[in-house]
Enzyme design. Structure first.
Site, PDB file in Angstrom:
ATOM      1  CG  ASP A  68      37.183  62.518 -47.076  1.00  0.00           C
ATOM      2  OD1 ASP A  68      38.156  63.265 -46.855  1.00  0.00           O
ATOM      3  OD2 ASP A  68      36.938  61.514 -46.381  1.00  0.00           O
TER       4      ASP A  68
ATOM      5  CG  MET B  93      40.967  59.652 -37.448  1.00  0.00           C
ATOM      6  SD  MET B  93      42.099  60.853 -36.688  1.00  0.00           S
ATOM      7  CE  MET B  93      43.661  59.995 -36.842  1.00  0.00           C
ATOM      8  NE  ARG B  94      38.985  58.123 -46.710  1.00  0.00           N
ATOM      9  CZ  ARG B  94      37.717  58.053 -46.359  1.00  0.00           C
ATOM     10  NH1 ARG B  94      37.028  59.162 -46.188  1.00  0.00           N
ATOM     11  NH2 ARG B  94      37.133  56.888 -46.162  1.00  0.00           N
ATOM     12  CB  ALA B  95      43.153  64.535 -43.566  1.00  0.00           C
TER      13      ALA B  95
ATOM     14  CB  VAL C 295      45.556  60.910 -47.443  1.00  0.00           C
ATOM     15  CG1 VAL C 295      46.077  61.505 -48.744  1.00  0.00           C
ATOM     16  CG2 VAL C 295      44.355  60.023 -47.721  1.00  0.00           C
TER      17      VAL C 295
END
Length: 715
Positions: free
Chosen positions: A193, A274-276, A279
C-alpha cells in the site's frame, strides 16, 4: 563508471515509463511498484530515470542533503546557516535485498558513545536517498525487519536510529521504487500500500518489437557511450518536459467533478482506507501537468485509477491484480466533465519507431540499436499491457497404472477409468499454526522459534565481528571487576573493547512448507476434493502470512510429481492446486520418496531453512508406483518404510487426515506415527477447533502413540 542505458531508448513498456515519469513530475505520488517476468526492462528503466530528474540544491558539506532554503533543524550535521548551496545530480540509491539494518539506517560507534559520550554516527542508505530515489530490486524478497524500517521512514519522512539511550534522527524523504517477479512471492500488504502506483510488465509478442529490442541492445553493448550520445537529444527533451511539468504542477486545478470521480471510483471498487483517493488525486494532477494542461479531466482520472488501484483491491494473495475497465468507465460516466473536451492537440513530442506495444528493453531484457528517426523522445502511451498468466503450465500426462495391490482393495473411485476434471477449492479458513520444534537460524519469518537479529533478548555473548546489538547489563558486568586495575578515578566506568557484549535475541523464522497431496481416486469425490483443496489453500495462505517458502508434490496413478518446486510464490502454488486433476490409484510411497528427494536437494541449497512436511491424504496405499523397493513388499509396507526414512532424517511432519464417512480405517494415524508427527482431521485443522493440538509438532508424540493403539484395536 559504466554509461547507463538511456530512458528514451527503452522499447515499448508505455505504462512503466509513464508511471516513472509521473513520479519524476510529482514525487508526492508515492513511488512505483513494477511487477513482471524477468527480462522486461524493469531495472533498466528505473536506473535510467535518475538522469531525467532535475539537480538537487543542497547545503555544502551536509551528508544528509539538507536544502539551503529550509535546512532540517534536527540534522546531525547541523545547525546550518542560510546561504547559497551547491547543485548535485539527483541520486538513485539501491538497497540490496541482503543489506543489514545498520547499512540501511546508519550505525552508531558504540565504543565512542559509551566511553566518550559522543554521537559518532555513520549515515546509511536512507540518508543517501533523501530527496532522491530509493530503488529495491526484488523487493518481495526483502527481509521483514528492513521492510519495517522502510515503512516507518516512508510514513514519517524521517529515519530514527536508537542504540541504548543514544538516538539520532534525520530527514528521509525519497521516491520508493521497487521491482519484483511475482513468481518469487508477494509483498506484505502494508508495504504494498505504500507504493503509490503499480504497473504490470510483460515481454512483447510482436516480432517487430522484439527485433528492435535486440538491435538496440547489441548497439548499446558495442558502444555504450556512442549509443547514449545518439539518444542525448531525446533525453534532453524529456528532461525539459519534466522540468516544465514540475513548474506547471502548482497551477493545475483539481475541480469538484474530478474529486467526485476519484471518490466514486475508490468507493465503487471497495478500496480500503483513504490513501488510494489521495494517490489518485496526485496522479491525476501530475497527468494533467505532464500533458501541459491546468485542469484535470476524466481521462486523467481514468488513467490514475488504472495505475493506483489494482494493487489495493487484493483481498488475499491469491487474487490476481487488475481492474475491471468496463466497470471503471461506468462509474466515471456518472460524473461527466462540466465542459466538453476540446479537440485533441498534437503531441508535442514525436513518437519513436518502437511505439505500438510493449516490449523488452535495457540490460534486463536487452534493447539495442539506433534512435528513432523522428528525433523526439519516446513518449509513454496510456494503453494497458496484457497481463501474463502466472501459472500456464500444461498438466503432465497420467502415467499407466501399477498392478493391483492385494491390500487394501481399491474403491470404485480408484479403479482404472478416465481422469476426473479439476474441482474448485472450498472457501479457505483460518488455520492453527504448525511449527517446527527446536531453535533454528533460518531466514526471518513468523513460524518457528529461531535466533534472529530482532526479537526478545535471551542472553549475551562476545561479538563476532562488528557489534550491532549491545547488551548493556552484560557489558557493565564484564567491565566492573577490572575498574581498580584500570585506574578508575571518576564516576564513569572504564570500558574496553573486550568488555562489550552482543545481545542474543530470539524471534521467528520462515520455513520450507512442503505439501504432499494425494490426488488419487480415493480422494476424487467432488465434495471431498473441494474440501481438501480448501484446506491446502488455507495452509498456503497461512504460509504466505508467515513468510515461508512452499512446494507442492502430488501423487496419483503410478507416479509422484513435483508440481511446484520450492518457491516464495504462494500464488503459483495456489494456481497449480486449482488445476490439479484427480483419479487413479494411490502411490503413497512414491509421494513420500519424492518429498525426501526434494528436501535433500533443498537442504544443500539452503541449509539454514528448516522444512515442515504436510501430507494431505486418507492414508491409503494401493500402488507402489515409481517408489521401487522389494517386489514382495505391499504398497502399505513401502509407504511405512518411506515415512520412517523421513523421520530418521529429522523432518518435522504433520498428516492432514482426509478420511470421511461413518467407517474409518485410521490409516492416516498410522502414517503419522511412522513420520513421527501428529495427524489432524480437516475439521480439526481450523483454528477455532484445533484447541492447540498442533502448536508444535513435537508435542504430538504422546497423542500419536495413543492413536496408533486405538487404530490397532479397531483393525
Amino acid at each position: 563508471m559504466s554509461t547507463p542505458y538511456p530512458f528514451t531508448a527503452v522499447v515499448g513498456q508505455s505504462d512503466l515509463r509513464l508511471a516513472l515519469l509521473l513520479n519524476a513530475v510529482s514525487p508526492a505520488v508515492g513511488g512505483v511498484l513494477v511487477r513482471g517476468e524477468k527480462g522486461t526492462a524493469k531495472s533498466t528503466a528505473v536506473r535510467a530515470l535518475s538522469a531525467l530528474l532535475p539537480q538537487v540544491d543542497i547545503v555544502s558539506g551536509c551528508r544528509f542533503s539538507c536544502a539551503p532554503a529550509a535546512p532540517d533543524p534536527a540534522c546531525p550535521d547541523g545547525p546550518h546557516e542560510h546561504g547559497p548551496g551547491a547543485l548535485r545530480p539527483a541520486r538513485m540509491v539501491e538497497l540490496p535485498v541482503g543489506a543489514s539494518e545498520d547499512r540501511l539506517v546508519g550505525a552508531l560507534d558504540i565504543e565512542r558513545a559509551l566511553a566518550e559520550g559522543v554521537k559518532a554516527f555513520e549515515p546509511g542508505l536512507l540518508a543517501d536517498a533523501h530527496r532522491g530515489i530509493l530503488y529495491v530490486d526484488e523487493v518481495n524478497l526483502l527481509h521483514d525487519h528492513l521492510i519495517d524500517l522502510l515503512l516507518d521512514a516512508a510514513a514519517m519522512g524521517a529515519s530514527y536510529v536508537e542504540r541504548e539511550g543514544v538516538s539520532v534522527r534525520h530527514a528521509a524523504r525519497f521516491l520508493l521504487v521497487g521491482t519484483m517477479n511475482p513468481e518469487e512471492g508477494e509483498l506484505r500488504p502494508q508495504l504494498l500500500d505504500r507504493f503509490g502506483l503499480t504497473v504490470e510488465v510483460a515481454a512483447s509478442r510482436e516480432p517487430a518489437q522484439r527485433v528492435e529490442v535486440v538491435r538496440r541492445r547489441l548497439a548499446y553493448e558495442d558502444d555504450p557511450a556512442g549509443f547514449a550520445t545518439r539518444w542525448a537529444g531525446d533525453e534532453h527533451e524529456v528532461r525539459a518536459r519534466v522540468v516544465a511539468a514540475r513548474a506547471l504542477l502548482p497551477k493545475v486545478s483539481l475541480g469538484d467533478t474530478a474529486l467526485l470521480q476519484i471518490a466514486a471510483t475508490c468507493a465503487g471498487f471497495e478500496v480500503d482506507g483513504m490513501r488510494a483517493d489521495i494517490v489518485m488525486a496526485r496522479t491525476a494532477t501530475a497527468l494533467a501537468a505532464w500533458a501541459g494542461r491546468t485542469e484535470v479531466r476524466k481521462e486523467d482520472v481514468r488513467q490514475a485509477a488504472l495505475l493506483a488501484l489494482p494493487h489495493r483491491r487484493r483481498r488475499n494473495p491469491f487474487d490476481a491484480p487488475g481492474l475491471d475497465e468496463d466497470m471503471l468507465d461506468r462509474i466515471l460516466d456518472e460524473f461527466p466533465d462540466e465542459e466538453p473536451e476540446p479537440d485533441p492537440e498534437p503531441d508535442p513530442a514525436p513518437e519513436g519507431p518502437d511505439d505500438g506495444g510493449p516490449g523488452d528493453g535495457g540490460p534486463d531484457g536487452g534493447p539495442g540499436g539506433t534512435p528513432p528517426q523522428g528525433g523526439g523522445p519516446d513518449v509513454p502511451e496510456t494503453e494497458r499491457q496484457p497481463e501474463p498468466d502466472a501459472a500456464d503450465a500444461p498438466e503432465a500426462p497420467e502415467a499407466p497404472e501399477a498392478p493391483q495391490s492385494p491390500e487394501p482393495q481399491p474403491s470404485a473411485q480408484e479403479s482404472a477409468g478416465p481422469e476426473q476434471t479439476a474441482v474448485r477449492a472450498a472457501e479457505p479458513f483460518l488455520t492453527k499454526m504448525l511449527s517446527v520444534p527446536g531453535l533454528g537460524e533460518g531466514a526471518s519469518g513468523r513460524r518457528s522459534r529461531a535466533r534472529t537479529a530482532h526479537g526478545r533478548t535471551t542472553g549475551a555473548t562476545r561479538p563476532r565481528g562488528h557489534l550491532t546489538k549491545l547488551h548493556l547489563a552484560a557489558t557493565i558486568q564484564a567491565a566492573a571487576p577490572h575498574q581498580k586495575a584500570r585506574g578508575r578515578t571518576g564516576r564513569g566506568l572504564v570500558i574496553r573493547k573486550d568488555d562489550l557484549r552482543q545481545a542474543t535475541r530470539e524471534g521467528r523464522e520462515g520455513n520450507l512448507v512442503l505439501f504432499v497431496v494425494d490426488a488419487s481416486g480415493s480422494m476424487a469425490a467432488r465434495q471431498r476434493m473441494g474440501a481438501v483443496k480448501g484446506a491446502v489453500l488455507s495452509l498456503l495462505l497461512d504460509a504466505y502470512q508467515r513468510r515461508d517458502k512452499v512446494g507442492l508434490i502430488t501423487f496419483r496413478g503410478a507416479a509422484a510429481e513435483l508440481a511446484l518446486p520450492p518457491t516464495s510464490s504462494v500464488d503459483a502454488a495456489a494456481a497449480r492446486l486449482e488445476q490439479l486433476p484427480t483419479g487413479g490409484r494411490t502411490p503413497l510411497a512414491a509421494g513420500l520418496l519424492k518429498a525426501h528427494e526434494v528436501l535433500r536437494i533443498e537442504r544443500l541449497r539452503d541449509p539454514s531453512r528448516r522444512p515442515l512436511l504436510v501430507v494431505v491424504t486418507d492414508g491409503r496405499a494401493t500402488s507402489a508406483g515409481n517408489a521401487g523397493g522389494r517386489t514382495d513388499s505391499s504398497p502399505r509396507e513401502l509407504a511405512g518404510h518411506s515415512a520412517r526414512l523421513l523421520q530418521a532424517g529429522g523432518v518435522a511432519s504433520v498428516v492432514v487426515d482426509c478420511e470421511s464417512g461413518p467407517v474409518r480405517l485410521g490409516l492416516a494415524g498410522v502414517l503419522a506415527r511412522d513420520l513421527g508427527g501428529p495427524a489432524v482431521t480437516l475439521d480439526g485443522l481450523r483454528a477455532d477447533s484445533l484447541a492447540g493440538l498442533v502448536r508444535n509438532v513435537r508435542t504430538a508424540v504422546s497423542s500419536t502413540a495413543s492413536t496408533d493403539s486405538s487404530n490397532r484395536r479397531a483393525a
